[in-house]
Design an enzyme around this catalytic site. Sequence first.
Site, PDB file in Angstrom:
ATOM      1  N   THR A  67       3.982   9.220   1.342  1.00 20.71           N
ATOM      2  CA  THR A  67       4.996   9.979   2.050  1.00 20.71           C
ATOM      3  C   THR A  67       5.473  11.174   1.243  1.00 20.71           C
ATOM      4  O   THR A  67       5.080  11.342   0.101  1.00 20.71           O
ATOM      5  CB  THR A  67       6.203   9.060   2.306  1.00 20.71           C
ATOM      6  OG1 THR A  67       7.075   9.690   3.181  1.00 20.71           O
ATOM      7  CG2 THR A  67       6.911   8.747   1.026  1.00 20.71           C
ATOM      8  N   ALA A 115       6.518   0.603   3.608  1.00 17.61           N
ATOM      9  CA  ALA A 115       7.331   0.746   4.822  1.00 17.61           C
ATOM     10  C   ALA A 115       8.148  -0.505   5.097  1.00 17.61           C
ATOM     11  O   ALA A 115       9.308  -0.437   5.504  1.00 17.61           O
ATOM     12  CB  ALA A 115       6.420   1.045   6.008  1.00 17.61           C
TER      13      ALA A 115
END
Lengths: 271, 237
Positions: A67, A115
């Site tokens: 990310t 996540a």
Amino acid sequence: MALASVLQSESVDFSNYGRQRHGFASGLYEAELGLESVGGDRLSFALSTSCSNEDGPDRKIEFLHGTTTLAFKFQHGVIVAVDSRATAGSYIASQTVKKVIEINPYLLGTMAGGAADCSFWERLLARQCRVYELRNKERISVAAASKLLANMVYQYKGMGLSMGTMVCGWDKTGPGLYYVDSEGNRVCGDLFAVGSGSMYAYGIVDSGLKQKDLTVEEACDLGRRAIYQATYRDAYSGGQVNLYHVHSEGWTRVSQSDVLMLHQQYQAEKA
Amino acid sequence: MFATQVYGDNGKMKEYHYTGPVEHRFSPYSFNGGTVLAVAGEDFAIVASDTRLSEGYSIHSRDSPKCYKLTDTTVIGCSGSHGDCLTLTKIIDARLKMYKHSNNKCMTSGAIAAMLSTILYGRRFFPYYVYNIIGGLDEEGKGAVYSFDPVGPYQRDTYKAGGSASAMLQPLLDNQIGFKNMEGVQHLPLSQEKAVQLVKDVFISAAERDVYTGDALRICIVTKDGIKEETVPLRKD
């Protein structure tokens, strides 16, 4: 468990696992139905986390990672900008992940790393913040919220959690920005970029923040540009740029722009 | 000693068969293959899976579907390790019953998705090796698809493919349902007939190229009138 004692497997210690479960007679029913909370009051997991990467001959379990997220303080509050790509190994699992978690109307948390870890612990943080609010009849401060999160994950230090998050908000001392991660770090600061594309984002924001007095418009553009550049160079970042602005009334969602559109827009501006 | 080291064309050593003592470890996971797919429309949702159960080079069963009906408006598709799939669906069924008894109503799709996320994360350090996709109708009657990771994070999508052939199916769905990478094309909403046909075509392609996908295709169509099941044969080789 007889079988476990015969097979002395170093990564998965089944003997410990069985023993711990038998110790909680009333809790056994709950644990088997997945009702156990992963909070600090419960038994700790004795399994080494390397078992999660071990599998049959060919397959590994892939978790979602990768990310770019950034947040910076400026005169009118805090800007939070994130990308939206989630990868499992080299496969792009999704281009539309929400990496900013809205803890409550004046607190935001960003997601970088695993996540599952980020979304679970920040959801738990939202619950803790609400409980604080009900008990003390006032909003929780950003420092306290980030401390709660840091303490929650510190109990699992070394067990393989992967989480790099920024807690951003506005409390009675003004704008607040803390970086908290699964190693136990918790730092206050004016600018953070987290994730595989953070280096590229730092470059853009550092050069843009030289002029001290940014307007809201300029700050948003800077955040958007930084994430766009990171997605341009980092293979594990991409998708859309989600931009939030935290001010004294709380946070507002400024924009969601597809990286492809931004690319065409910036190319046109260059020409 | 025992290994005959032969130098290959690119200068690297080639090793044949026995290379010395090898440590064998017990692994609690098995990979049983299978592909699952879910598509959400305006007022329907489709969950489809193949029915092959394999392990290594063998096929255990040709009739082992991976879609499980949870409530009248929700179907879950699980692929990965069959043992974990069975246990997980049993746990979800038990929790659904508990919810029904304490709250006097059925769980909605969104609630089931949130619950599954916490069940999966409860085993963060010894995960269920299952790739889940939930398809169903939300409270307003619109189609909803929720896709999961083995440890819990989930999000709501319009379409998602999971399992062994997911990397082959997902790009095709991106193009046909998401209209990605197509310029100047009208974005038409997906009708139920077109969606079912698309799902059949997509699985036929997956069976061509993925060894773990094949035998038959089970499609569950969720509408406000209930759940309809259809079985379509696929390649058996």
